[in-house]
Design an enzyme around this catalytic site. Sequence first.
Site, PDB file in Angstrom:
ATOM      1  N   LYS A 161       0.302 -43.305  86.445  1.00  0.00           N
ATOM      2  CA  LYS A 161      -0.162 -43.816  87.736  1.00  0.00           C
ATOM      3  C   LYS A 161       1.075 -44.111  88.583  1.00  0.00           C
ATOM      4  O   LYS A 161       1.861 -45.006  88.265  1.00  0.00           O
ATOM      5  CB  LYS A 161      -1.005 -45.081  87.547  1.00  0.00           C
ATOM      6  CG  LYS A 161      -1.557 -45.661  88.830  1.00  0.00           C
ATOM      7  CD  LYS A 161      -2.490 -46.826  88.541  1.00  0.00           C
ATOM      8  CE  LYS A 161      -3.076 -47.402  89.824  1.00  0.00           C
ATOM      9  NZ  LYS A 161      -4.034 -48.493  89.547  1.00  0.00           N
ATOM     10  N   ASP A 207     -13.784 -56.405  90.112  1.00  0.00           N
ATOM     11  CA  ASP A 207     -13.924 -55.191  90.936  1.00  0.00           C
ATOM     12  C   ASP A 207     -14.716 -54.118  90.192  1.00  0.00           C
ATOM     13  O   ASP A 207     -14.329 -52.954  90.179  1.00  0.00           O
ATOM     14  CB  ASP A 207     -12.545 -54.660  91.333  1.00  0.00           C
ATOM     15  CG  ASP A 207     -12.613 -53.703  92.519  1.00  0.00           C
ATOM     16  OD1 ASP A 207     -13.605 -53.772  93.276  1.00  0.00           O
ATOM     17  OD2 ASP A 207     -11.680 -52.902  92.690  1.00  0.00           O
ATOM     18  N   LYS A 210     -17.195 -51.395  89.708  1.00  0.00           N
ATOM     19  CA  LYS A 210     -17.900 -50.406  90.521  1.00  0.00           C
ATOM     20  C   LYS A 210     -17.717 -49.049  89.844  1.00  0.00           C
ATOM     21  O   LYS A 210     -16.803 -48.874  89.019  1.00  0.00           O
ATOM     22  CB  LYS A 210     -17.357 -50.382  91.954  1.00  0.00           C
ATOM     23  CG  LYS A 210     -15.868 -50.107  92.056  1.00  0.00           C
ATOM     24  CD  LYS A 210     -15.404 -50.167  93.503  1.00  0.00           C
ATOM     25  CE  LYS A 210     -13.894 -49.935  93.605  1.00  0.00           C
ATOM     26  NZ  LYS A 210     -13.427 -49.987  95.007  1.00  0.00           N
ATOM     27  N   ASN A 255     -14.275 -47.244  89.292  1.00  0.00           N
ATOM     28  CA  ASN A 255     -13.284 -47.841  88.395  1.00  0.00           C
ATOM     29  C   ASN A 255     -13.627 -47.674  86.922  1.00  0.00           C
ATOM     30  O   ASN A 255     -12.939 -48.235  86.063  1.00  0.00           O
ATOM     31  CB  ASN A 255     -13.118 -49.330  88.710  1.00  0.00           C
ATOM     32  CG  ASN A 255     -12.368 -49.548  90.018  1.00  0.00           C
ATOM     33  OD1 ASN A 255     -11.778 -48.627  90.563  1.00  0.00           O
ATOM     34  ND2 ASN A 255     -12.393 -50.766  90.520  1.00  0.00           N
TER      35      ASN A 255
END
Length: 365
Positions: A5, A101, A103, A106
């Site tokens: 990443k 978070d 969702k 993810n």
Amino acid sequence: MYACKRLEKKRIKKRKGESMALNEKQILEKVTSRFVVNLAYAYETKDALCLVLTLMNGGDLKFHIYNMGNPGFQEQRASFYAAEILCGLGDLHQECIVYRDLKPENILLDDYGHIRISDLGLAVKIPEGESIRGRVGTVGYMAPEVLNNLRYTFSPDYWGLGCLIYEMIAGQSPFRGRKEKVKREEVDRRVLETEEVYTHKFSEEAQSVCKMLLTKDVKQRLGCHEGRTLEIKRHPFFRVINFKRLEAGIMDPPFAPDPRAVYCKDVLDIEQFSTVKGVNLDQTDDDFYTKFSTGSVSIPWQNEMTETECFKELNIFGPNGTLSPDLNRSHPPVPPKKSLLHRIFKRQVRSIRITRPSHQILRHP
């Protein structure tokens, strides 16, 4: 094989994302879970900060929900993914970390069809015995207590799990229709005031678990009591899940990705490769980079060092347990030996000068 990443330094500075990037790295160091993307290493280059993470080739849940036939999953598949997400949340909560978070974007699939929670930039460690406050998350997935800026612990994650289960089955999020253009304020109002609608796609058990997780009153919400994730695991929606086998990684996923397929709509996201203009890096940024690029002391990394026995090469000391010369600061530095390539080159040059006739040697002014 790992994934890297890459966080571009200028883009981080432009978006004031230093604290989020550092937070994600530090949170990942604390977590080792079969259901959360694990950190293997962290380093920096001239232009970017890099996190070496678990490789997840199967795409994210959003792509699978909306781009693989009719929107949504069969209940059995939704139940399996929800169970693995629940295990991941349990591992995070055990470390006193709230994710905040949850969702579909993810949640990533690996080569075999198992899922892991990713992108921990908004996760935060809660001090023991305390609660926190913070209006962070994604529109349509934030819990009422988050929208109202109230104090909370792990309750937003159970609300997010309810949103995910609903979306996996219904093929749309609970408070906004698919491709519906609506302002943020309206979505927040729906979360706070309206009830989600259930269709024939929901069985009695699926409807029950969604309603209990999407209860607006935290005190009444499933999972927000002493049992936490264990309380949710006992719900009839998960009756076909053997959590012992699931946690051991020996339950077969309901869907296995095709190794030849690319599970994303756009192979190249142009915005991610665009040049960031008007941002200059200076000396003040170095402190942040130093905190970020500390390698890694994560548990998966330690396990790898143990299994490969790399430590045996590092734990070489001098006679009678003294420090080796390269670690002893009182010794003068040893001049580096010239490389083998350099020695070979010098030998070849010497050979050329000896064997070549003088009239063939080119002379430069």
